[in-house]
Design a protein around this motif. Structure first.
Motif, PDB file in Angstrom:
ATOM      1  N   SER A 132       0.864  -1.187   0.000  1.00  0.00           N
ATOM      2  CA  SER A 132       0.000   0.000   0.000  1.00  0.00           C
ATOM      3  C   SER A 132       0.896   1.232   0.000  1.00  0.00           C
ATOM      4  O   SER A 132       2.130   1.116   0.103  1.00  0.00           O
ATOM      5  N   PHE A 133       0.282   2.401  -0.103  1.00  0.00           N
ATOM      6  CA  PHE A 133       0.975   3.680  -0.038  1.00  0.00           C
ATOM      7  C   PHE A 133       1.930   3.703   1.153  1.00  0.00           C
ATOM      8  O   PHE A 133       1.522   3.511   2.304  1.00  0.00           O
ATOM      9  N   ALA A 134       3.235   3.925   0.878  1.00  0.00           N
ATOM     10  CA  ALA A 134       4.246   3.891   1.934  1.00  0.00           C
ATOM     11  C   ALA A 134       5.341   4.903   1.611  1.00  0.00           C
ATOM     12  O   ALA A 134       5.748   5.050   0.447  1.00  0.00           O
ATOM     13  N   LEU A 135       5.844   5.584   2.642  1.00  0.00           N
ATOM     14  CA  LEU A 135       6.801   6.674   2.410  1.00  0.00           C
ATOM     15  C   LEU A 135       7.469   7.098   3.711  1.00  0.00           C
ATOM     16  O   LEU A 135       7.175   6.567   4.781  1.00  0.00           O
ATOM     17  N   ASP A 136       8.392   8.070   3.587  1.00  0.00           N
ATOM     18  CA  ASP A 136       8.978   8.789   4.726  1.00  0.00           C
ATOM     19  C   ASP A 136       9.751   7.883   5.677  1.00  0.00           C
ATOM     20  O   ASP A 136       9.649   8.003   6.910  1.00  0.00           O
ATOM     21  N   ALA A 137      10.567   7.015   5.129  1.00  0.00           N
ATOM     22  CA  ALA A 137      11.332   6.103   5.980  1.00  0.00           C
ATOM     23  C   ALA A 137      12.514   6.792   6.637  1.00  0.00           C
ATOM     24  O   ALA A 137      13.166   7.653   6.043  1.00  0.00           O
ATOM     25  N   THR A 138      12.800   6.385   7.864  1.00  0.00           N
ATOM     26  CA  THR A 138      14.012   6.791   8.566  1.00  0.00           C
ATOM     27  C   THR A 138      14.568   5.579   9.285  1.00  0.00           C
ATOM     28  O   THR A 138      13.860   4.589   9.499  1.00  0.00           O
ATOM     29  N   THR A 139      15.845   5.625   9.663  1.00  0.00           N
ATOM     30  CA  THR A 139      16.463   4.515  10.391  1.00  0.00           C
ATOM     31  C   THR A 139      17.191   5.048  11.616  1.00  0.00           C
ATOM     32  O   THR A 139      17.584   6.209  11.674  1.00  0.00           O
ATOM     33  N   PHE A 140      17.377   4.167  12.604  1.00  0.00           N
ATOM     34  CA  PHE A 140      18.201   4.497  13.755  1.00  0.00           C
ATOM     35  C   PHE A 140      18.722   3.211  14.378  1.00  0.00           C
ATOM     36  O   PHE A 140      18.118   2.149  14.247  1.00  0.00           O
ATOM     37  N   GLU A 141      19.866   3.319  15.042  1.00  0.00           N
ATOM     38  CA  GLU A 141      20.455   2.174  15.740  1.00  0.00           C
ATOM     39  C   GLU A 141      20.233   2.321  17.235  1.00  0.00           C
ATOM     40  O   GLU A 141      20.298   3.422  17.787  1.00  0.00           O
ATOM     41  N   HIS A 142      19.995   1.180  17.894  1.00  0.00           N
ATOM     42  CA  HIS A 142      19.852   1.185  19.350  1.00  0.00           C
ATOM     43  C   HIS A 142      20.176  -0.205  19.878  1.00  0.00           C
ATOM     44  O   HIS A 142      19.636  -1.205  19.398  1.00  0.00           O
ATOM     45  N   ASN A 143      21.090  -0.243  20.840  1.00  0.00           N
ATOM     46  CA  ASN A 143      21.510  -1.502  21.465  1.00  0.00           C
ATOM     47  C   ASN A 143      21.903  -2.550  20.427  1.00  0.00           C
ATOM     48  O   ASN A 143      21.553  -3.723  20.523  1.00  0.00           O
ATOM     49  N   GLY A 144      22.660  -2.102  19.415  1.00  0.00           N
ATOM     50  CA  GLY A 144      23.189  -3.013  18.417  1.00  0.00           C
ATOM     51  C   GLY A 144      22.211  -3.452  17.343  1.00  0.00           C
ATOM     52  O   GLY A 144      22.561  -4.276  16.490  1.00  0.00           O
ATOM     53  N   LYS A 145      20.998  -2.894  17.369  1.00  0.00           N
ATOM     54  CA  LYS A 145      20.002  -3.249  16.362  1.00  0.00           C
ATOM     55  C   LYS A 145      19.683  -2.031  15.492  1.00  0.00           C
ATOM     56  O   LYS A 145      19.684  -0.899  15.975  1.00  0.00           O
ATOM     57  N   LEU A 146      19.422  -2.299  14.219  1.00  0.00           N
ATOM     58  CA  LEU A 146      19.034  -1.250  13.287  1.00  0.00           C
ATOM     59  C   LEU A 146      17.526  -1.301  13.104  1.00  0.00           C
ATOM     60  O   LEU A 146      16.964  -2.362  12.817  1.00  0.00           O
ATOM     61  N   TYR A 147      16.878  -0.148  13.281  1.00  0.00           N
ATOM     62  CA  TYR A 147      15.412  -0.060  13.182  1.00  0.00           C
ATOM     63  C   TYR A 147      15.019   0.844  12.012  1.00  0.00           C
ATOM     64  O   TYR A 147      15.753   1.766  11.631  1.00  0.00           O
ATOM     65  N   TYR A 148      13.824   0.580  11.510  1.00  0.00           N
ATOM     66  CA  TYR A 148      13.244   1.312  10.378  1.00  0.00           C
ATOM     67  C   TYR A 148      11.890   1.824  10.832  1.00  0.00           C
ATOM     68  O   TYR A 148      11.078   1.061  11.394  1.00  0.00           O
ATOM     69  N   VAL A 149      11.641   3.110  10.642  1.00  0.00           N
ATOM     70  CA  VAL A 149      10.363   3.723  11.002  1.00  0.00           C
ATOM     71  C   VAL A 149       9.828   4.414   9.752  1.00  0.00           C
ATOM     72  O   VAL A 149      10.571   5.118   9.063  1.00  0.00           O
ATOM     73  N   ASN A 196      -0.360  10.675   9.744  1.00  0.00           N
ATOM     74  CA  ASN A 196       0.862  10.619  10.554  1.00  0.00           C
ATOM     75  C   ASN A 196       1.980  10.265   9.587  1.00  0.00           C
ATOM     76  O   ASN A 196       1.912   9.232   8.911  1.00  0.00           O
ATOM     77  N   GLU A 197       3.017  11.098   9.487  1.00  0.00           N
ATOM     78  CA  GLU A 197       4.073  10.871   8.496  1.00  0.00           C
ATOM     79  C   GLU A 197       5.353  11.553   8.953  1.00  0.00           C
ATOM     80  O   GLU A 197       5.394  12.208   9.998  1.00  0.00           O
ATOM     81  N   GLY A 198       6.409  11.417   8.158  1.00  0.00           N
ATOM     82  CA  GLY A 198       7.656  12.134   8.395  1.00  0.00           C
ATOM     83  C   GLY A 198       8.313  11.892   9.736  1.00  0.00           C
ATOM     84  O   GLY A 198       8.735  12.849  10.388  1.00  0.00           O
ATOM     85  N   PRO A 199       8.471  10.637  10.192  1.00  0.00           N
ATOM     86  CA  PRO A 199       9.090  10.415  11.501  1.00  0.00           C
ATOM     87  C   PRO A 199      10.573  10.775  11.508  1.00  0.00           C
ATOM     88  O   PRO A 199      11.273  10.647  10.497  1.00  0.00           O
ATOM     89  N   ALA A 200      11.047  11.230  12.662  1.00  0.00           N
ATOM     90  CA  ALA A 200      12.471  11.500  12.895  1.00  0.00           C
ATOM     91  C   ALA A 200      12.795  11.105  14.326  1.00  0.00           C
ATOM     92  O   ALA A 200      11.999  11.347  15.235  1.00  0.00           O
ATOM     93  N   VAL A 201      13.954  10.510  14.532  1.00  0.00           N
ATOM     94  CA  VAL A 201      14.296   9.894  15.820  1.00  0.00           C
ATOM     95  C   VAL A 201      15.362  10.713  16.536  1.00  0.00           C
ATOM     96  O   VAL A 201      16.340  11.176  15.937  1.00  0.00           O
ATOM     97  N   LEU A 202      15.162  10.859  17.846  1.00  0.00           N
ATOM     98  CA  LEU A 202      16.082  11.592  18.709  1.00  0.00           C
ATOM     99  C   LEU A 202      16.265  10.781  19.992  1.00  0.00           C
ATOM    100  O   LEU A 202      15.281  10.418  20.639  1.00  0.00           O
ATOM    101  N   LYS A 203      17.504  10.492  20.358  1.00  0.00           N
ATOM    102  CA  LYS A 203      17.798   9.710  21.571  1.00  0.00           C
ATOM    103  C   LYS A 203      18.439  10.640  22.605  1.00  0.00           C
ATOM    104  O   LYS A 203      19.484  11.223  22.349  1.00  0.00           O
ATOM    105  N   ARG A 204      17.800  10.738  23.770  1.00  0.00           N
ATOM    106  CA  ARG A 204      18.337  11.623  24.801  1.00  0.00           C
ATOM    107  C   ARG A 204      17.643  11.352  26.126  1.00  0.00           C
ATOM    108  O   ARG A 204      16.479  10.966  26.170  1.00  0.00           O
ATOM    109  N   ASN A 205      18.363  11.566  27.210  1.00  0.00           N
ATOM    110  CA  ASN A 205      17.799  11.533  28.568  1.00  0.00           C
ATOM    111  C   ASN A 205      17.107  10.212  28.898  1.00  0.00           C
ATOM    112  O   ASN A 205      16.079  10.181  29.562  1.00  0.00           O
TER     113      ASN A 205
END
Length: 324
Positions: A132-149, A196-205
């Motif tokens: 289906s309609f899909a877009l706006d992918a981002t990735t981030f690493e955490h605890n040795g794993k790579l994630y896709y949002v 809901n679109e355009g995710p961006a990841v921030l790791k802090r605190n």
């Protein structure tokens, strides 16, 4: 915040969905949607402001026909597993079908030290659990794993797109469960379109934050926030909390309308956090807002609340803006 704002906005005109990544080589790498929606560009500079004058190097162009031939949207450049990747969305058609466009998500790869050089290789579609309609992918690493949002339509849920997360087998392949994190349901998420679109990841605190954009791409466009404890199961939807109110929205008093589709980076001296986003400085849009080219790239220092959540404030005025 106004006293520590070093950037003159807009940083880059007519570049929507802006993505800025600061690499270990000290360069900022920039990509974004171009008004023609026909290519992928990269710029680099030692400063955020310098991206405005940096050469825009075209690294890929849309195909003449087929699934990668129309509406090249929202690229992001990432350095994953020792190589450069650009994630983007493309469609076979230039118009919606059954209420949404026909985009799917794709990746290209480059193993050069400098991604403005060398060969970019198409890695194909990022295949999700359903088509289906899909877009706006981002990735981030955490605890040795790579994630896709990313954002995708579920035909059983009213609206254009929801947010999903998955672990990655490699930088262009998903594995395991694909979990919905958020759907457009609050009043500020469903104005004009349920989005809901355009995710961006921030790791802090001790937290993982995901900002996202909601509603139509006009003055109603705004940013929401998801958060999870860094030690929680990120693939468990109950680990994530959604803010009940937008965390960044239009500021008519500053002449700023429809901020969103953001990314995060750090200041040149690595002491401050920087929000990169697009926004318009007028409301009189002729025709479909999607095809209005004046969503300009902006940069803004932000701080933190006492509870450890980001404090974005409001969009600041453009250089030379005079409040009436």
């Amino acid at each position: 915040m106004n006293h520590t704002q070093p950037y003159q906005n807009p940083v880059i005109e007519q570049r929507a969905d802006p993505w800025v990544y600061k690499h270990t080589d000290g360069y900022y790498y920039f990509t974004a949607s171009v008004p023609e929606y026909d290519r992928l560009e990269i710029r680099r500079s030692k400063t955020i402001q310098g991206l405005a004058e940096a050469e825009a190097v075209v690294v890929w162009r849309k195909h003449a026909e087929g699934p990668l031939s129309q509406l090249i949207w929202a690229p992001e450049i990432h350095f994953n597993h020792g190589k450069w990747y650009i994630y983007f969305a493309a469609a076979p058609l230039d118009h919606p079908v059954d209420g949404t466009f026909t985009h799917r998500m794709y990746a290209i790869e480059n193993d050069s030290a400098n991604p403005l050089e060398g060969e970019w290789t198409e890695k194909g579609q990022i295949v999700t659990a359903w088509e289906s309609f899909a877009l706006d992918a981002t990735t981030f690493e955490h605890n040795g794993k790579l994630y896709y949002v990313w954002a995708q339509r579920d035909y059983d849920i009213p609206g254009n797109s929801n947010l999903y997360i998955s672990e990655m087998q490699n930088p262009w392949t998903l594995k395991g469960e694909q979990i919905m994190l958020s759907k457009p349901e609050l009043d500020w998420e469903i104005i004009g379109f349920k989005v809901n679109e355009g995710p961006a990841v921030l790791k802090r605190n001790g937290k993982i934050f995901i900002t996202y954009s909601a509603s139509a791409t006009d003055i109603n466009y705004c940013m929401g926030l998801l958060s999870a404890d860094e030690n929680s199961d990120l693939l468990n939807a109950s680990s994530w909390h959604k803010s009940e109110r937008p965390v960044f929205r239009s500021a008519p008093e500053n002449g700023q309308y429809g901020p969103g589709h953001n990314s995060f980076t750090r200041s040149e001296d690595d002491t401050q956090d920087v929000l990169i986003y697009h926004c318009r400085n007028y409301t009189e849009i002729v025709g479909d807002p999607l095809y209005d080219p004046n969503r300009h790239t902006r940069a803004q220092i932000f701080g933190w609340n006492e509870d450890g959540t980001p404090a974005f404030g409001i969009p600041l005025p453009d250089k030379g803006f005079v409040r009436s």
